[in-house]
Structures are given as C-alpha cells and as structure tokens.
Design an enzyme around this catalytic site. Structure first.
Site, PDB file in Angstrom:
ATOM      1  CG  HIS A 242      28.836  51.718  30.378  1.00 33.43           C
ATOM      2  ND1 HIS A 242      29.680  50.755  30.054  1.00 33.43           N
ATOM      3  CD2 HIS A 242      28.319  52.285  29.211  1.00 33.43           C
ATOM      4  CE1 HIS A 242      29.597  50.613  28.994  1.00 33.43           C
ATOM      5  NE2 HIS A 242      28.869  51.249  28.202  1.00 33.43           N
TER       6      HIS A 242
ATOM      7  CG  HIS B  18      24.356  52.015  26.641  1.00 37.10           C
ATOM      8  ND1 HIS B  18      24.473  50.838  25.862  1.00 37.10           N
ATOM      9  CD2 HIS B  18      25.563  52.341  26.867  1.00 37.10           C
ATOM     10  CE1 HIS B  18      25.903  50.498  25.336  1.00 37.10           C
ATOM     11  NE2 HIS B  18      26.296  51.669  26.068  1.00 37.10           N
ATOM     12  CD  GLU B  19      26.376  55.784  28.159  1.00 42.68           C
ATOM     13  OE1 GLU B  19      27.248  55.407  28.781  1.00 42.68           O
ATOM     14  OE2 GLU B  19      26.112  55.762  26.924  1.00 42.68           O
TER      15      GLU B  19
ATOM     16  CD  GLU C 110      28.934  48.924  25.085  1.00 40.10           C
ATOM     17  OE1 GLU C 110      29.744  49.542  25.857  1.00 40.10           O
ATOM     18  OE2 GLU C 110      28.020  49.149  24.409  1.00 40.10           O
TER      19      GLU C 110
HETATM   20 ZN    ZN Z   1      28.418  51.832  26.243  1.00 37.70          ZN
END
Ligand code: ZN
Length: 504
Positions: A271, A267-268, A297
């Site tokens: 980004h 997830h990170e 996101e």
């Molecule tokens: Zn996030």
C-alpha cells in the site's frame, strides 16, 4: 501595481488543498491514537477527530465548492486539470446527495453498533448485534436511493469504494472464480489425506527485534523510502499517508508466530509503495491518493503474495531468515518453509484464509449483503444462511456465530459494498504482475537476486504515479489492454497450488 487575479480554478484548488490539509491532520490524530496515545486520551481524541472531520466535510459540501466547480466547468478528463475536476465533482456530488440528517443518523447508529458487535462476538451471541444491523440496513438502503444508481442499489454503495464498478460485473467475476477455485480446493483437500501439519514451521520462538530487522531489510529492498515514511507498532496494522512525503506503515508482532509480522509488513508496504509513488504535483488535490480500494489492495497483495510468497523470493531470503532464527528454522528445509507459507486449507475465518479460499469468503459475504440490501434475506435468517454457504463453498461449519457471521467488523460500521474490493485486489494483482513480467521477462530472475527495482519502477510508471487520475476500470484497461479479468489469477492459483500439491 500588478493585481493578483485568482481564477476560479485556482480558488477551487486552494479550497480543496485546505480540505486535504484538514483530512491529513485528522489522519495524523488517527495514526497517533493507534500507536502512541495514552489510554487517557480516548475521549479528547474522539472530540478532536470529530471536529476536524466536521470542518472538512462542511467546507467541502458548502455551496462555495459547488459554485467554484460550476464556474470552472468541465474539462477534458484526459488532461490532468480535467481529471482533477472530474474527481472533485464526483466526490462533491456523492457528498452532497446525502442529506446531513441521514449522515448523522448513520454515524450515530454505527457508533452504537460497533461496541455491540464487539460484545456479541465475545459472547458468540448474534441476538446482541442483530437489532443494530436491523437499524443499519434501512439507512443504507436510503443512502443508496439518495446516491442514485442505474441498475441496482448495491451499485450506489459499491461506487463509494470502487468508482464505476457494478454489481453485475462482480457477479460475473465471482462466477468465474467459483468455477475455478472450488475444484482446486476440493482436489487439494482430497489429496492431502492425513498429512503432517504443513504450517508448523511458522510457529516457534521468534525474537521480536529479529523479526523487525528482517522485515525492515525486506521492505527496504522492495523500495520503501524511509526518508518519506516510518514503521511503528499497532494492534491492527495499517498504512496511512499525509501526502507523498510522509507515508507510514504499522506492524503487529507475535513472538510465537512468524506470519503476521512477516506478511503484514510486506502487505502494508505494498500500500505504501503505491502512495509514495504518486506524482508529488497531485499532493493536496483529489488526485493525491490511490484510485480505489481494489487497486490499492492489488498492490498490497502483489508484494505480499506474488513476491513475498514466491519461490524466487525465498530462494534468496530463506537463508537470511534461517540466520535470523537458527533455533526455530535451522533444521527446517527451504521446501518445507515454502509449503508452510502456502498452505491451502479451507477455514471458517476470512483473515486466516489462504490465497485461494479467501475469495470464497468474499463471495459469500457479497451474496449475503446483496440479499440483505434487497430484503430477500432477513437479519434473523442471516446466521443460518451464512453457515449454509460456508458449508457449500468451503465445506466447513463455524462452531459458533463468533467464528461465523460475527467475525468481521465491516457491517457494524455500515460498510456494505466494501468486501468485494479485497477480491478485486487479488484478481488485479496478477493481471498487473503478468503485464509487468511481459514487459520485463527478467523480473523473476531479479527477484531471485533480491532486486526489485525493475518491478517497482514498472508499477510506479504505469500505476502509482497516476494517483486518482484514472478511474479503476480506465486504469486497468490502460495498463493491461483489457478490463478486469479473473483468468490470469485463476491460472496463477492453479499452477502454484497444482505444483505444490502435486495435482495434474
Ligand atoms: Zn490491504
């Protein structure tokens, strides 16, 4: 001798670069606080960070900035220079519309509200926090009035996270999502009966060093550039950047539970890939980071869910994961593992929610925060209203307010209008991914082989490199040829979970 003549544009760029440097330095202080700072640093660090943000803010809202913006004037926003000016002016106007007394009052009030919220949640006692929220709401209403809006005060607050997006658009999006997701959730819960605990394979003994090594191998394959990034540990994982040359991620490991580090890392990194992919010429300008919370996101969710929870990905990586954890996973088949990482089950807690029910958690918060802002709902009524919607949308009842209305930090920080960006991210993740696969139908097969460069390259070319050059609605239109659209996302959920749960 030749005299150096700086144009107003160059002066403005210099000024914005200095402000950006101050923010980056502040970001580094934040990163250090969350990762390595000793306990004793807390008070000093709070002062240092307050000083740097005050300096950056003062320099930005100074008449000097306004004067330079006026001197340069507006330019065609389809050029890079014009886009930079447009973004700078927008941020300047938002910052200067709020009286400094109000900004200070919001800072003070939320600084007291957050520790009160922590205690209230620990003790599951709404009354410890209610009074703080009662003070925050009128301040946010006042802020919305100063910022200005056409249709609804909520738009003014939402605009801070998702430039240009309106409450009315969100209502339409959520309506479609509710109609699509509710029957899916119902069908799954009816079908499941008394099945075994599907998520069990994710709990066991997972050596932390092995988890870290596996995660690093995955995100390296995704294309995370270690020459321009690093990974550290923190209680709450995040991604932070100090320009395109230094984009860092943090991870939280649990030896008894595989999911937080495994999916948190992906997830990170989603980004981070966005930030690492931004045109380096935009560094130290208002174009030098992602264009909105929702688009950001969409990238974390794309890599975490569309790649990281997909069959093609695990057909490649599950044997490797089993090799890393022979004790815990040696006897768990790949299908059981795939089901474990894709359990669909309503729960009262947002951050533990699956891909589908997650959006119902956001819908509920969106409706409640709009009602609070309109004063159609009082702070006293909020816990009951929360539980009623929980029951209506998810069929679950929180056992207390800690598990209910007190579970998220956002409102204590005054973040009204923020929650919907999570769902915008989910919806866009599929809209973008579909577009990438349309352009390169070989992407799923490549993922099966552990190759991600075509997908990463397409995202970089179409989304990442632009930074904040386009507003989110412009970017979505440019990349997908239509506005934000929940249909592809709903199709994705229905096909994925329909297959998993044998629904027809
Ligand atoms: Zn996030």
């Amino acid at each position: 001798m030749k005299e150096k003549h700086e144009t107003a544009y160059e002066k403005l760029k210099d000024r914005l670069a200095t402000i950006s440097d101050l923010s980056s330095a502040n970001g580094l202080l934040f990163w250090d606080r969350q990762t390595y700072m000793p306990e004793g640093g807390v008070a000093g660090r709070a002062e240092q960070m307050a000083t740097l943000s005050r300096l950056a803010h003062e320099m930005f809202v100074d008449d000097g900035t306004g004067g330079l913006l006026d001197a340069v004037g507006e330019q065609d926003p389809s050029s890079e220079e014009g886009a930079m000016l447009r973004r700078a002016r927008r941020e300047y106007e938002r910052a200067t519309k709020l009286p400094s007394d109000l900004v200070a009052e919001i800072t003070r009030t939320t600084a007291l509200a957050e520790p009160a919220w922590v205690r209230a949640r620990e003790e599951a006692d709404w009354s410890l926090f209610a009074g703080h929220l009662e003070k925050i709401l009128p301040l946010k209403r006042e802020a919305a009035e100063h910022l200005g809006y056409e249709d609804h005060p909520y738009d003014a607050l939402l605009d801070g996270y998702e430039p240009g997006t309106k409450k009315a658009q969100l209502e339409k999006m959520f309506e479609e999502l509710k109609e699509g997701i509710a029957p899916l959730v119902r069908a799954v819960s009816e079908w499941e009966g008394d099945e075994e605990d599907r998520a069990a394979p994710l709990y066991g003994d997972f050596d932390e060093a092995e988890q870290e090594e596996f995660g690093k191998a995955v995100i390296s394959a995704f294309g995370y550039d270690w020459e321009r990034g690093r990974q550290d540990r923190s209680v709450h994982p995040f991604c932070i950047n100090f320009g395109p040359g230094d984009v860092r991620v943090t991870t939280r490991f649990e030896e008894g539970w595989l999911a937080p580090a495994l999916f948190g890392t992906m997830h990170e990194t989603g980004h981070a890939l966005y930030e690492q992919g931004i045109n380096p010429d935009y560094a130290r300008t208002p174009l030098g980071s992602g264009t909105s919370m929702g688009v950001h996101e969409s990238q974390s969710r794309l890599w975490e869910n569309l790649v990281g929870r997909s069959r093609p990905f695990w057909s490649r990586y599950y044997p490797k994961l089993q090799e890393a954890f022979p004790e815990a996973l040696g006897r768990v088949g790949s299908e059981a593992f795939y089901r474990a990482i894709n359990v669909l089950e309503p729960s009262p807690i947002r951050v533990e929610a699956d891909e589908a029910t997650y959006n119902l958690h956001i819908l509920l918060r969106f409706e409640l925060e709009v009602a609070l802002l309109e004063d159609a709902l009082s702070v006293t009524e909020l816990p009951n209203a929360w539980n009623a919607k929980m029951e209506e949308y998810l069929g679950v009842t929180p056992k207390n307010d800690a598990e209910g209305v007190l579970q998220d930090v956002h409102w204590s920080n005054g973040l009204f209008g923020y929650f919907p960006t999570y769902t915008i991210g989910n919806v866009l993740s599929v809209q973008f991914f579909d577009e990438a696969v349309k352009a390169h139908p070989e992407i799923p097969d490549q993922i099966k082989e552990g190759r991600f460069s075509t997908l990463h390259g397409w995202l970089r070319e179409n989304i990442y490199r632009h930074g904040s050059r386009y507003y989110p609605d412009e970017l979505v239109e440019k990349v997908t040829g239509r506005p934000l659209d929940p249909a592809p996302y709903l199709r994705y959920l229905k096909s994925k979970f329909g297959e998993l749960y044998g629904l027809s």
